[in-house]
Enzyme design. Structure first.
Site, mmCIF file in Angstrom:
data_model
loop_
_atom_site.group_PDB
_atom_site.id
_atom_site.type_symbol
_atom_site.label_atom_id
_atom_site.label_comp_id
_atom_site.label_asym_id
_atom_site.label_seq_id
_atom_site.Cartn_x
_atom_site.Cartn_y
_atom_site.Cartn_z
ATOM 1 N NE ARG A 94 -1.468 -2.070 3.303
ATOM 2 C CZ ARG A 94 -1.405 -2.366 4.911
ATOM 3 N NH1 ARG A 94 -2.660 -2.625 5.484
ATOM 4 N NH2 ARG A 94 -0.264 -2.975 5.430
ATOM 5 C CD GLU A 100 -4.390 -2.041 -13.075
ATOM 6 O OE1 GLU A 100 -4.845 -1.920 -12.384
ATOM 7 O OE2 GLU A 100 -4.363 -3.126 -13.869
ATOM 8 N NE ARG A 200 4.327 -9.700 -2.255
ATOM 9 C CZ ARG A 200 3.229 -10.107 -2.342
ATOM 10 N NH1 ARG A 200 3.497 -11.235 -2.840
ATOM 11 N NH2 ARG A 200 2.302 -9.572 -1.450
HETATM 12 C C1 LIG Z 1 4.371 -15.172 0.435
HETATM 13 C C2 LIG Z 1 3.444 -13.974 0.728
HETATM 14 C C3 LIG Z 1 1.762 -14.677 0.594
HETATM 15 C C4 LIG Z 1 0.737 -14.058 1.109
HETATM 16 N N1 LIG Z 1 -0.402 -14.814 1.247
HETATM 17 C C5 LIG Z 1 -2.198 -14.160 1.046
HETATM 18 C C6 LIG Z 1 -2.864 -14.559 1.213
HETATM 19 O O1 LIG Z 1 -2.583 -16.138 1.089
HETATM 20 N N2 LIG Z 1 -3.647 -13.355 1.151
HETATM 21 C C7 LIG Z 1 -3.600 -12.663 1.694
HETATM 22 O O2 LIG Z 1 -4.953 -11.940 1.812
HETATM 23 N N3 LIG Z 1 -2.280 -12.103 1.548
HETATM 24 C C8 LIG Z 1 -1.428 -12.342 1.289
HETATM 25 N N4 LIG Z 1 -0.240 -12.149 1.037
HETATM 26 C C9 LIG Z 1 0.050 -10.706 1.567
HETATM 27 C C10 LIG Z 1 0.152 -9.812 2.789
HETATM 28 O O3 LIG Z 1 -0.557 -10.656 4.278
HETATM 29 C C11 LIG Z 1 0.749 -8.356 3.005
HETATM 30 O O4 LIG Z 1 -0.790 -7.840 2.361
HETATM 31 C C12 LIG Z 1 1.314 -7.571 1.776
HETATM 32 O O5 LIG Z 1 2.878 -8.862 2.071
HETATM 33 C C13 LIG Z 1 1.780 -6.234 2.076
HETATM 34 O O6 LIG Z 1 3.127 -6.398 2.777
HETATM 35 P P1 LIG Z 1 2.577 -4.721 4.201
HETATM 36 O O7 LIG Z 1 0.773 -5.133 4.237
HETATM 37 O O8 LIG Z 1 3.682 -5.562 4.775
HETATM 38 O O9 LIG Z 1 2.865 -3.879 3.100
HETATM 39 P P2 LIG Z 1 3.137 -2.671 2.837
HETATM 40 O O10 LIG Z 1 1.174 -2.250 2.507
HETATM 41 O O11 LIG Z 1 3.658 -2.175 1.286
HETATM 42 O O12 LIG Z 1 3.568 -1.617 3.317
HETATM 43 C C14 LIG Z 1 4.307 -1.829 4.790
HETATM 44 C C15 LIG Z 1 4.270 -1.525 6.428
HETATM 45 O O13 LIG Z 1 3.713 -0.551 6.665
HETATM 46 C C16 LIG Z 1 2.473 -0.105 7.514
HETATM 47 N N5 LIG Z 1 1.554 -0.313 6.712
HETATM 48 C C17 LIG Z 1 1.315 -0.012 5.931
HETATM 49 N N6 LIG Z 1 -0.266 0.278 5.838
HETATM 50 C C18 LIG Z 1 -0.415 0.517 7.179
HETATM 51 C C19 LIG Z 1 -2.398 0.637 6.999
HETATM 52 N N7 LIG Z 1 -3.130 1.315 6.934
HETATM 53 N N8 LIG Z 1 -1.927 0.526 8.947
HETATM 54 C C20 LIG Z 1 -0.953 0.060 9.269
HETATM 55 N N9 LIG Z 1 0.371 -0.314 8.528
HETATM 56 C C21 LIG Z 1 0.443 0.097 7.736
HETATM 57 C C22 LIG Z 1 2.669 -1.436 7.510
HETATM 58 O O14 LIG Z 1 3.756 -2.196 8.821
HETATM 59 C C23 LIG Z 1 3.100 -2.659 6.260
HETATM 60 O O15 LIG Z 1 3.867 -3.726 7.092
HETATM 61 C C24 LIG Z 1 0.978 -11.980 1.021
HETATM 62 C C25 LIG Z 1 2.218 -11.520 1.049
HETATM 63 C C26 LIG Z 1 3.329 -13.172 0.556
HETATM 64 C C27 LIG Z 1 5.051 -11.896 0.273
#
Ligand SMILES: Cc1cc2nc3c(=O)[nH]c(=O)nc-3n(C[C@H](O)[C@H](O)[C@H](O)COP(=O)(O)OP(=O)(O)OC[C@H]3O[C@@H](n4cnc5c(N)ncnc54)[C@H](O)[C@@H]3O)c2cc1C
Length: 278
Positions: A94, A100, A200
């Protein structure tokens, strides 16, 4: 100091790096380099870049100690062409900005992802989200690819017939498959790009997004090579230990029993041997 220029990045600006069968990544623009990270970290006491060695040391210190905000000063804009099922995983990150191509506005191209035959695999039994390693017979690989191709062609013909009848594009597209290619401009800063890459480029990520992450990382190295080295050292190539695991490691160093259950010990062993976080 004004614009930071990386000669290596300048050489690849606008160049398309092929990914999957029809996708690509192109670095459209970048703002800042390793130099900008150093400048912004040192702003508090008014000193800019020093020697390369000192700069590398500072960057390594910042990354190692999670002083992440100077890394947000470096920003990338990429133009990416990718299948929709990859885009769905990608969009979960996010902390980026994107635009897009609109399937409501434009006629989508007849372009679909077809995996390489060697990438056709059975469901993994140990990893519920992944593929098994066993190589399938060529006729099975070909049959799967032919099935993908037939359904893609059928779907595009149906889409084209609806457009010929002047059905709205926003409706005509709704049965196109997840393998349809889309394109976007994606802007992200270096701190958040590292987070994306850590997740990733990992072996648990689906291969089709992993190959994009690997290309992004190569591009990233042209803009911020010192930061990328530190990222590999501390984040990509490192693992975290829990409090119990640290206690177990201390016990083992003292020649005592680890004090972990067999399951936890196996997990710790796996981390130590392969660097994989289970
Ligand atoms: C191998 C793998 C398998 C996965 N499998 C699934 C699955 O089965 N189903 C599924 O739904 N998803 C799945 N995901 C997605 C995963 O749950 C995360 O949504 C995705 O990797 C993005 O991670 P993130 O939220 O840390 O990243 P980003 O959205 O880039 O956020 C980065 C960091 O910013 C902070 N942040 C961003 N937005 C907010 C917010 N609104 N509130 C609080 N903190 C915030 C958090 O600390 C977050 O870690 C998978 C991901 C991977 C890598």
């Amino acid at each position: 100091m004004a614009h930071c220029i990386s000669l290596e990045a300048e050489k690849i600006l606008d160049k398309q790096f092929k990914v999957l069968d029809k996708g690509f990544i192109r670095l459209v623009d970048y703002m800042g380099t390793d130099e900008r990270i150093v400048q912004s970290a040192r702003v508090s006491y008014g000193k800019g870049t020093k020697t390369l060695r000192e700069d590398a040391g500072l960057i390594d210190y910042l990354l190692r100690n999670k002083h992440t905000s100077p890394f947000e000063q470096v920003v990338f804009t990429f133009h990416i062409k990718l299948p929709i099922f990859v885009a769905r995983q990608w969009i979960r990150h996010r902390t980026a900005r994107l635009n897009e191509v609109s399937g409501r506005y434009s006629v989508l191209k007849n372009e679909f992802y077809l995996p390489h035959p060697e990438d056709i695999a059975l469901q993994s039994t140990d990893n519920k989200q992944g593929r098994a390693d066993t190589v399938l017979p060529k006729e099975v690989q070909d049959e799967v690819i032919a099935s993908f191709k037939d359904r893609q062609e059928e779907a595009y013909e149906a889409y084209s017939r609806l457009l010929d009848k002047n059905i709205a594009r926003e409706l005509a597209r709704i049965n196109l498959p997840l393998s349809t290619y889309t394109e976007w401009y994606w802007q992200i800063d270096l701190h958040n790009l590292f987070h994306f890459l850590k997740l990733r480029m990992d072996a648990h990520a689906q291969k089709e997004i992993r190959v994009y992450a690997e290309v992004l990382f190569e591009i990233c190295k042209t803009v911020a090579p010192l930061s990328c080295e530190s990222f590999v050292r501390h984040q990509l190539g490192g693992v975290n230990f829990s409090k119990d695991e640290l206690a177990a490691l201390r016990n083992l160093l003292d020649g005592k029993d680890a004090g972990l259950s067999q399951k936890d010990l196996d997990r710790l062993n796996e981390k130590l041997k392969t660097g994989r976080q289970l």
